[in-house]
Design a protein around this motif. Structure first.
Motif, PDB file in Angstrom:
ATOM      1  N   ARG A 163       0.563 -14.656 -12.382  1.00  0.00           N
ATOM      2  CA  ARG A 163      -0.326 -15.880 -12.991  1.00  0.00           C
ATOM      3  C   ARG A 163      -1.469 -15.818 -12.088  1.00  0.00           C
ATOM      4  O   ARG A 163      -1.484 -15.316 -10.907  1.00  0.00           O
ATOM      5  CB  ARG A 163       0.492 -17.243 -12.776  1.00  0.00           C
ATOM      6  N   THR A 164      -2.478 -15.982 -13.002  1.00  0.00           N
ATOM      7  CA  THR A 164      -3.982 -15.980 -11.960  1.00  0.00           C
ATOM      8  C   THR A 164      -4.014 -16.706 -10.748  1.00  0.00           C
ATOM      9  O   THR A 164      -4.400 -16.066  -9.640  1.00  0.00           O
ATOM     10  CB  THR A 164      -5.299 -16.608 -13.011  1.00  0.00           C
ATOM     11  N   PRO A 165      -3.560 -18.174 -10.415  1.00  0.00           N
ATOM     12  CA  PRO A 165      -3.485 -18.329  -9.161  1.00  0.00           C
ATOM     13  C   PRO A 165      -2.669 -17.847  -8.127  1.00  0.00           C
ATOM     14  O   PRO A 165      -2.845 -17.882  -6.937  1.00  0.00           O
ATOM     15  CB  PRO A 165      -3.021 -20.041  -9.354  1.00  0.00           C
ATOM     16  N   ASP A 166      -1.846 -16.901  -8.655  1.00  0.00           N
ATOM     17  CA  ASP A 166      -0.848 -16.220  -7.622  1.00  0.00           C
ATOM     18  C   ASP A 166      -1.456 -14.860  -7.321  1.00  0.00           C
ATOM     19  O   ASP A 166      -0.606 -14.332  -6.344  1.00  0.00           O
ATOM     20  CB  ASP A 166       0.733 -16.080  -8.295  1.00  0.00           C
ATOM     21  N   VAL A 204      -3.770 -14.059  -5.294  1.00  0.00           N
ATOM     22  CA  VAL A 204      -4.293 -13.933  -4.093  1.00  0.00           C
ATOM     23  C   VAL A 204      -2.860 -14.366  -3.072  1.00  0.00           C
ATOM     24  O   VAL A 204      -3.124 -14.267  -1.981  1.00  0.00           O
ATOM     25  CB  VAL A 204      -5.226 -15.068  -3.763  1.00  0.00           C
ATOM     26  N   ASP A 205      -1.781 -14.682  -3.604  1.00  0.00           N
ATOM     27  CA  ASP A 205      -0.653 -14.925  -2.855  1.00  0.00           C
ATOM     28  C   ASP A 205      -0.477 -13.764  -2.159  1.00  0.00           C
ATOM     29  O   ASP A 205      -0.341 -12.520  -2.258  1.00  0.00           O
ATOM     30  CB  ASP A 205       0.526 -15.100  -4.104  1.00  0.00           C
ATOM     31  N   PRO A 206      -0.158 -13.576  -0.745  1.00  0.00           N
ATOM     32  CA  PRO A 206       0.171 -12.923   0.126  1.00  0.00           C
ATOM     33  C   PRO A 206       1.527 -11.706  -0.236  1.00  0.00           C
ATOM     34  O   PRO A 206       1.459 -10.637  -0.296  1.00  0.00           O
ATOM     35  CB  PRO A 206       0.481 -13.144   1.436  1.00  0.00           C
ATOM     36  N   GLY A 207       2.363 -12.389  -0.968  1.00  0.00           N
ATOM     37  CA  GLY A 207       3.450 -11.688  -1.390  1.00  0.00           C
ATOM     38  C   GLY A 207       3.386 -10.885  -2.509  1.00  0.00           C
ATOM     39  O   GLY A 207       3.635  -9.825  -2.679  1.00  0.00           O
ATOM     40  N   ILE A 208       2.425 -11.326  -3.383  1.00  0.00           N
ATOM     41  CA  ILE A 208       2.023 -10.671  -4.596  1.00  0.00           C
ATOM     42  C   ILE A 208       1.264  -9.652  -4.102  1.00  0.00           C
ATOM     43  O   ILE A 208       1.339  -8.225  -4.692  1.00  0.00           O
ATOM     44  CB  ILE A 208       1.272 -11.594  -5.687  1.00  0.00           C
ATOM     45  N   ARG A 209       0.307  -9.749  -3.308  1.00  0.00           N
ATOM     46  CA  ARG A 209      -0.674  -8.607  -2.654  1.00  0.00           C
ATOM     47  C   ARG A 209       0.239  -7.616  -2.125  1.00  0.00           C
ATOM     48  O   ARG A 209       0.044  -6.452  -2.222  1.00  0.00           O
ATOM     49  CB  ARG A 209      -1.613  -9.146  -1.874  1.00  0.00           C
ATOM     50  N   ALA A 210       1.346  -7.904  -1.209  1.00  0.00           N
ATOM     51  CA  ALA A 210       2.165  -7.009  -0.708  1.00  0.00           C
ATOM     52  C   ALA A 210       2.892  -6.254  -1.654  1.00  0.00           C
ATOM     53  O   ALA A 210       2.991  -5.061  -1.502  1.00  0.00           O
ATOM     54  CB  ALA A 210       3.145  -7.913   0.322  1.00  0.00           C
ATOM     55  N   LEU A 211       3.281  -6.905  -2.590  1.00  0.00           N
ATOM     56  CA  LEU A 211       4.165  -6.173  -3.703  1.00  0.00           C
ATOM     57  C   LEU A 211       3.398  -5.065  -4.468  1.00  0.00           C
ATOM     58  O   LEU A 211       3.750  -4.033  -4.473  1.00  0.00           O
ATOM     59  CB  LEU A 211       4.930  -7.187  -4.669  1.00  0.00           C
ATOM     60  N   THR A 212       2.127  -5.581  -4.997  1.00  0.00           N
ATOM     61  CA  THR A 212       1.479  -4.548  -5.477  1.00  0.00           C
ATOM     62  C   THR A 212       0.861  -3.522  -4.529  1.00  0.00           C
ATOM     63  O   THR A 212       1.036  -2.377  -5.119  1.00  0.00           O
ATOM     64  CB  THR A 212      -0.098  -5.288  -5.799  1.00  0.00           C
ATOM     65  N   ARG A 213       0.752  -3.412  -3.289  1.00  0.00           N
ATOM     66  CA  ARG A 213       0.242  -2.711  -2.464  1.00  0.00           C
ATOM     67  C   ARG A 213       1.555  -1.811  -2.158  1.00  0.00           C
ATOM     68  O   ARG A 213       1.648  -0.358  -2.378  1.00  0.00           O
ATOM     69  CB  ARG A 213      -0.082  -2.999  -0.939  1.00  0.00           C
ATOM     70  N   ILE A 214       2.547  -2.242  -2.198  1.00  0.00           N
ATOM     71  CA  ILE A 214       3.928  -1.229  -1.932  1.00  0.00           C
ATOM     72  C   ILE A 214       4.244  -0.533  -3.368  1.00  0.00           C
ATOM     73  O   ILE A 214       4.721   0.579  -3.072  1.00  0.00           O
ATOM     74  CB  ILE A 214       5.300  -2.362  -1.749  1.00  0.00           C
ATOM     75  N   LEU A 215       3.987  -1.217  -4.435  1.00  0.00           N
ATOM     76  CA  LEU A 215       4.383  -0.377  -5.652  1.00  0.00           C
ATOM     77  C   LEU A 215       3.249   0.654  -5.772  1.00  0.00           C
ATOM     78  O   LEU A 215       3.735   1.757  -6.352  1.00  0.00           O
ATOM     79  CB  LEU A 215       4.321  -1.339  -6.851  1.00  0.00           C
ATOM     80  N   THR A 216       1.993   0.416  -5.472  1.00  0.00           N
ATOM     81  CA  THR A 216       1.271   1.298  -5.863  1.00  0.00           C
ATOM     82  C   THR A 216       1.299   2.726  -4.586  1.00  0.00           C
ATOM     83  O   THR A 216       1.155   3.816  -5.113  1.00  0.00           O
ATOM     84  CB  THR A 216      -0.298   0.635  -5.342  1.00  0.00           C
ATOM     85  N   GLU A 217       1.608   2.405  -3.404  1.00  0.00           N
ATOM     86  CA  GLU A 217       1.924   3.433  -2.517  1.00  0.00           C
ATOM     87  C   GLU A 217       2.995   4.405  -2.911  1.00  0.00           C
ATOM     88  O   GLU A 217       3.125   5.395  -2.830  1.00  0.00           O
ATOM     89  CB  GLU A 217       2.023   2.860  -1.060  1.00  0.00           C
ATOM     90  N   ALA A 218       4.181   3.481  -3.363  1.00  0.00           N
ATOM     91  CA  ALA A 218       5.268   4.225  -3.782  1.00  0.00           C
ATOM     92  C   ALA A 218       5.129   5.215  -4.949  1.00  0.00           C
ATOM     93  O   ALA A 218       5.432   6.392  -4.899  1.00  0.00           O
ATOM     94  CB  ALA A 218       6.445   3.217  -4.056  1.00  0.00           C
ATOM     95  N   ALA A 219       4.253   4.678  -5.957  1.00  0.00           N
ATOM     96  CA  ALA A 219       4.006   5.598  -7.075  1.00  0.00           C
ATOM     97  C   ALA A 219       3.024   6.756  -6.464  1.00  0.00           C
ATOM     98  O   ALA A 219       3.336   7.925  -6.966  1.00  0.00           O
ATOM     99  CB  ALA A 219       3.501   4.874  -8.304  1.00  0.00           C
ATOM    100  N   ALA A 220       2.249   6.368  -5.652  1.00  0.00           N
ATOM    101  CA  ALA A 220       1.416   7.587  -5.165  1.00  0.00           C
ATOM    102  C   ALA A 220       2.176   8.536  -4.496  1.00  0.00           C
ATOM    103  O   ALA A 220       1.854  10.024  -4.613  1.00  0.00           O
ATOM    104  CB  ALA A 220       0.394   6.999  -4.335  1.00  0.00           C
ATOM    105  N   GLU A 221       3.067   8.159  -3.687  1.00  0.00           N
ATOM    106  CA  GLU A 221       3.954   9.007  -3.009  1.00  0.00           C
ATOM    107  C   GLU A 221       4.831  10.188  -4.007  1.00  0.00           C
ATOM    108  O   GLU A 221       5.167  11.352  -3.598  1.00  0.00           O
ATOM    109  CB  GLU A 221       4.821   8.269  -1.927  1.00  0.00           C
TER     110      GLU A 221
END
Length: 116
Positions: free
Chosen positions: A85-88, A90-107
């Motif tokens: 959801r748009t308000p979420d 910026v949530d640190p957990g959503i940002r962390a999950l996005t980073r983790i998924l992106t890094e895992a896919a790149a690896e």
């Protein structure tokens, strides 16, 4: 591979649809002899000589001895998305999950040598 026995995911998932689509583009319907949602199990069944399988590159952690990866003549592509959801956003957990998924896919998806 039209006459080969096939190892498939279960029919209720999109990976099954992708396999059917790839086979259809090649002009045949696969003759399924085994089903597993675990792609490492599918690869082990290929290594054991049970049949052939179409597995997403992202799922391959280790290739069993004696198994070759081949490129499709008509590659299939799919996208994986994270929805929030748009308000979420910026949530640190959503940002962390996005980073983790992106890094895992790149690896897992850098240029991987494929047999031709």
């Amino acid at each position: 591979y039209a006459t080969a026995p096939w190892i498939a995911p279960t029919a209720d998932v999109t990976c099954f649809t992708m396999m059917e689509r790839a086979c259809g583009l090649a002009g045949f319907q696969p003759r399924i002899v085994a089903e597993s949602m675990d792609f490492s199990v599918q690869l082990e069944l290929v290594a054991a000589g049970v049949g052939v399988a179409l597995v997403p590159a992202l799922t391959i952690a280790q290739l069993p001895d004696g198994v070759d990866l081949l490129s499709l003549d008509s590659p299939l592509v799919r996208s994986v998305h994270l929805a929030a959801r748009t308000p979420d956003v910026v949530d640190p957990g959503i940002r962390a999950l996005t980073r983790i998924l992106t890094e895992a896919a790149a690896e897992r998806l850098p240029l991987r040598p494929l047999a031709t």
